[in-house]
Design a protein around this motif. Structure first.
Motif, mmCIF file in Angstrom:
data_model
loop_
_atom_site.group_PDB
_atom_site.id
_atom_site.type_symbol
_atom_site.label_atom_id
_atom_site.label_comp_id
_atom_site.label_asym_id
_atom_site.label_seq_id
_atom_site.Cartn_x
_atom_site.Cartn_y
_atom_site.Cartn_z
ATOM 1 N N UNK A 1 0.877 -1.228 -0.014
ATOM 2 C CA UNK A 1 0.083 -0.098 -0.006
ATOM 3 C C UNK A 1 0.759 1.213 0.074
ATOM 4 N N UNK A 2 0.150 2.341 -0.492
ATOM 5 C CA UNK A 2 0.984 3.647 -0.250
ATOM 6 C C UNK A 2 0.290 4.521 0.393
ATOM 7 N N UNK A 3 0.798 5.460 1.270
ATOM 8 C CA UNK A 3 0.051 6.472 2.003
ATOM 9 C C UNK A 3 -0.303 7.679 1.131
ATOM 10 N N UNK A 4 -1.241 8.308 1.557
ATOM 11 C CA UNK A 4 -1.656 9.669 0.824
ATOM 12 C C UNK A 4 -0.458 10.295 0.707
ATOM 13 N N UNK A 5 0.415 10.492 1.866
ATOM 14 C CA UNK A 5 1.578 11.230 1.418
ATOM 15 C C UNK A 5 2.519 10.839 0.419
ATOM 16 N N UNK A 6 2.876 9.540 0.131
ATOM 17 C CA UNK A 6 3.494 9.013 -0.799
ATOM 18 C C UNK A 6 2.628 9.180 -2.311
ATOM 19 N N UNK A 7 1.532 9.121 -2.259
ATOM 20 C CA UNK A 7 1.033 9.603 -3.580
ATOM 21 C C UNK A 7 0.976 10.927 -3.952
ATOM 22 N N UNK A 8 1.025 11.866 -3.113
ATOM 23 C CA UNK A 8 1.199 13.111 -3.403
ATOM 24 C C UNK A 8 2.566 13.427 -3.861
ATOM 25 N N UNK A 9 3.507 12.645 -3.493
ATOM 26 C CA UNK A 9 4.932 12.825 -4.061
ATOM 27 C C UNK A 9 5.077 12.272 -5.175
ATOM 28 N N UNK A 10 4.303 11.004 -5.458
ATOM 29 C CA UNK A 10 4.428 10.539 -6.446
ATOM 30 C C UNK A 10 3.706 11.322 -7.710
ATOM 31 N N UNK A 11 2.639 12.002 -7.554
ATOM 32 C CA UNK A 11 2.056 12.835 -8.590
ATOM 33 C C UNK A 11 3.012 14.058 -8.742
ATOM 34 N N UNK A 12 3.497 14.710 -7.863
ATOM 35 C CA UNK A 12 4.398 15.867 -7.895
ATOM 36 C C UNK A 12 5.474 15.596 -8.736
ATOM 37 N N UNK A 13 6.055 14.362 -8.456
ATOM 38 C CA UNK A 13 7.448 14.191 -9.234
ATOM 39 C C UNK A 13 7.115 13.590 -10.776
ATOM 40 N N UNK A 14 5.899 13.252 -11.240
ATOM 41 C CA UNK A 14 5.453 12.492 -12.318
ATOM 42 C C UNK A 14 4.459 13.532 -13.202
ATOM 43 N N UNK A 15 4.542 14.937 -12.640
ATOM 44 C CA UNK A 15 3.314 15.556 -13.063
ATOM 45 C C UNK A 15 3.134 15.653 -14.851
ATOM 46 N N UNK A 16 4.191 15.395 -15.526
ATOM 47 C CA UNK A 16 4.444 15.443 -16.855
ATOM 48 C C UNK A 16 3.640 14.123 -17.409
ATOM 49 N N UNK A 17 3.246 13.265 -16.703
ATOM 50 C CA UNK A 17 2.475 11.957 -17.262
ATOM 51 C C UNK A 17 1.200 12.175 -17.335
ATOM 52 N N UNK A 18 0.778 13.111 -16.838
ATOM 53 C CA UNK A 18 -0.903 13.308 -16.694
ATOM 54 C C UNK A 18 -1.158 14.275 -17.833
ATOM 55 N N UNK A 19 -2.320 13.997 -18.766
ATOM 56 C CA UNK A 19 -2.422 14.575 -20.094
ATOM 57 C C UNK A 19 -3.338 15.772 -19.766
ATOM 58 N N UNK A 20 -4.467 15.678 -18.855
ATOM 59 C CA UNK A 20 -5.506 16.442 -18.737
ATOM 60 C C UNK A 20 -5.384 17.338 -17.257
ATOM 61 N N UNK A 21 -5.170 18.677 -17.515
ATOM 62 C CA UNK A 21 -5.239 19.637 -16.448
ATOM 63 C C UNK A 21 -6.482 20.199 -16.278
ATOM 64 N N UNK A 22 -6.716 20.535 -15.057
ATOM 65 C CA UNK A 22 -8.036 21.131 -14.847
ATOM 66 C C UNK A 22 -8.014 22.513 -15.510
ATOM 67 N N UNK A 23 -9.223 22.908 -15.994
ATOM 68 C CA UNK A 23 -9.386 24.154 -16.715
ATOM 69 C C UNK A 23 -9.840 25.058 -15.771
#
Length: 65
Positions: free
Chosen positions: A43-65
């Motif tokens: 499992x991952x903690x919510x904090x680990x998920x936040x870091x994962x998203x921040x470090x891989x932000x370019x992987x996400x294709x759709x940003x909020x408008x």
């Protein structure tokens, strides 16, 4: 963090100003799976998920408008 629950995925996407789209949820699930496999974690903690998203932000294709 439960990667099979859309509401948990959406929570983190929204927190990082990313669209809560099906595509972004799939990216997050894939990143989570890779992290768990690489580090031998069940499992991952919510904090680990936040870091994962921040470090891989370019992987996400759709940003909020």
């Amino acid at each position: 963090m439960n990667f099979s629950e859309d509401y948990e995925l959406n929570y983190h996407l929204k927190k990082h100003n990313l669209s809560q789209s099906k595509e972004n949820r799939a990216v997050l699930v894939s990143l989570g799976k890779g992290f768990r496999e690489k580090y031998g974690k069940d499992t991952l903690t919510h904090e680990e998920v936040d870091v994962l998203i921040a470090k891989n932000s370019k992987e996400f294709k759709i940003f909020k408008k």
